[in-house]
Design an enzyme around this catalytic site. Structure first.
Site, mmCIF file in Angstrom:
data_model
loop_
_atom_site.group_PDB
_atom_site.id
_atom_site.type_symbol
_atom_site.label_atom_id
_atom_site.label_comp_id
_atom_site.label_asym_id
_atom_site.label_seq_id
_atom_site.Cartn_x
_atom_site.Cartn_y
_atom_site.Cartn_z
ATOM 1 N N ARG A 154 0.749 -1.320 -0.078
ATOM 2 C CA ARG A 154 -0.008 0.145 0.010
ATOM 3 C C ARG A 154 0.844 1.412 -0.019
ATOM 4 O O ARG A 154 0.588 2.107 -0.768
ATOM 5 C CB ARG A 154 -0.719 -0.004 1.374
ATOM 6 C CG ARG A 154 -1.942 -1.073 1.119
ATOM 7 C CD ARG A 154 -2.825 -1.068 2.194
ATOM 8 N NE ARG A 154 -2.187 -1.369 3.737
ATOM 9 C CZ ARG A 154 -1.952 -2.320 4.148
ATOM 10 N NH1 ARG A 154 -2.626 -3.635 3.644
ATOM 11 N NH2 ARG A 154 -1.187 -2.737 5.249
ATOM 12 N N ARG A 236 10.891 -0.493 8.872
ATOM 13 C CA ARG A 236 11.435 -1.252 10.049
ATOM 14 C C ARG A 236 12.833 -1.215 9.926
ATOM 15 O O ARG A 236 13.383 -1.671 8.969
ATOM 16 C CB ARG A 236 10.772 -2.551 10.178
ATOM 17 C CG ARG A 236 9.324 -2.419 10.518
ATOM 18 C CD ARG A 236 9.064 -1.766 11.972
ATOM 19 N NE ARG A 236 7.508 -1.874 12.234
ATOM 20 C CZ ARG A 236 6.902 -1.009 11.957
ATOM 21 N NH1 ARG A 236 7.130 0.159 10.968
ATOM 22 N NH2 ARG A 236 5.515 -1.052 12.093
ATOM 23 N N GLU A 265 13.589 1.247 20.153
ATOM 24 C CA GLU A 265 12.814 2.603 20.098
ATOM 25 C C GLU A 265 12.088 2.426 21.567
ATOM 26 O O GLU A 265 11.526 1.619 22.065
ATOM 27 C CB GLU A 265 11.758 2.597 18.841
ATOM 28 C CG GLU A 265 12.675 2.795 17.696
ATOM 29 C CD GLU A 265 11.478 2.938 16.425
ATOM 30 O OE1 GLU A 265 10.401 3.231 16.849
ATOM 31 O OE2 GLU A 265 11.961 2.966 15.375
ATOM 32 N N HIS A 285 11.164 8.213 14.417
ATOM 33 C CA HIS A 285 9.707 7.460 14.091
ATOM 34 C C HIS A 285 8.325 8.446 13.810
ATOM 35 O O HIS A 285 7.469 8.071 14.778
ATOM 36 C CB HIS A 285 9.618 6.337 14.894
ATOM 37 C CG HIS A 285 8.977 5.087 14.268
ATOM 38 N ND1 HIS A 285 8.969 3.851 14.622
ATOM 39 C CD2 HIS A 285 8.072 5.052 13.101
ATOM 40 C CE1 HIS A 285 8.174 3.115 13.756
ATOM 41 N NE2 HIS A 285 7.653 3.515 12.757
#
Length: 325
Positions: A154, A236, A265, A285
């Site tokens: 997507r 990622r 994170e 992020h």
């Protein structure tokens, strides 16, 4: 029900329009990040439903076994941070919408922002001006260059469309099924992974992290890139083999990187090697972090809670679970 929301850093969730879906429930929102099990047990011991924001907190068996009242975990997207087997064993359904067919427009937009910021050296130019200097270098244009999209899902499809709008040649690499779909959609695909890395001026990663994609980008792959090329990762960190990106950048191929994701994170290590590189843009992020995207995500997360409360849970990723009374 008692509902807890973890890791809402800026206390955003309570002010989303969709928060009204939880009217009548007792909701506690935590705005800090905690990974210590003892602290989490104290916070969650009376909680019936746990709401997670992406993969910010790891939910392991040792924690779950100390939460006998927990009856549902509701979140969105992938769930490598949750011990699904432990949830099933303990009778805790995990509802997590996989939002089929709906890209994260926020992540796609942010990826393109990083591409533009990198090729035009925007952060470095701003820093130069604030330091009392004028221009610090010459950037590059995107028009006519080759954009590589690694992973045709997507978000990858949205990025390909952005590249076309900017007059770029778009080249796709992915598993064979995805490459066939890309060709059917009118996109050019590379003949090989080696050719893909060698041809791209800008290469953006857009894959989910699963066993098959962990470490899918090697140091040898990166060192095939042009010394003028840029690699962007808003997906990622473990898609790239450990230390491969730092080593490749030090060797000069590729010449630039833009990174929004990290092995651990939140990443607060100011000695992280990527932060010391002038040819790298690092962001914390931010890909999905917009109010608009939160509303999209939490509509689904809260709908899952409403469905559970009505006795008809949805999007259950561990369907073999026998829910607690």
């Amino acid at each position: 029900m008692n509902i807890a929301v973890l890791d809402d850093y800026f206390d955003t969730v309570r002010f989303l329009p969709c928060f009204q879906k939880l009217a009548g429930h007792n909701v506690k929102v935590w705005t800090d990040h905690v990974q210590d099990d003892d602290v989490l047990v104290e916070r969650l011991k009376d909680v019936d439903v746990l709401v997670l924001i992406r993969e910010r907190t790891k939910i392991g068996a040792a924690l779950l076994e100390r939460l006998p009242r927990l009856k549902l975990i509701s979140q969105r997207s992938v769930y490598p941070h949750i011990d699904i087997a432990a949830c099933t064993r303990l009778g805790i359904p995990v509802s997590s919408s996989q939002h089929p067919g709906v890209p994260s427009h926020a992540t796609a937009e942010f990826t393109w922002a990083l591409i533009l910021a990198s090729v035009r050296q925007i952060p470095q130019q701003v820093a130069s001006l604030k330091a009392g200097n004028w221009q610090m270098g010459i950037g590059s244009s995107l028009h006519g260059k080759t954009l590589g999209v690694f992973g045709y899902g997507r978000i990858g499809g949205a990025i390909a469309g952005f590249g076309r709008a900017f007059g770029m040649r778009v080249l796709i690499w992915a598993r064979e099924e995805s490459r066939a779909r890309a060709r059917a959609d009118g996109w050019e695909t590379a003949n090989s992974k080696e050719e893909f890395f060698a041809d791209c001026d800008v290469l953006s990663l857009h894959m989910r992290l699963v066993d098959a994609t962990r470490g899918i980008v090697s140091e040898d792959d990166l060192k095939r890139m042009k010394p003028t090329a840029l690699i962007v990762n808003t997906s990622r960190a473990p898609l790239i083999q450990p230390n491969a990106l730092v080593n490749a950048l030090k060797s000069g191929r590729p010449g630039y990187a833009a990174v929004d994701v990290y092995e651990n994170e939140p990443m607060r290590d100011t000695s992280h090697p990527l932060l010391a590189m002038d040819n790298v843009i690092c962001t914390p992020h931010l890909g999905y972090v917009t109010v608009d995207e939160y509303e999209v995500q939490f509509i689904e997360i809260f709908d899952q809670i409403v469905a559970y409360a009505a006795g008809a849970p949805t999007n259950v990723v561990n369907p073999d679970v026998k829910p607690r009374a």
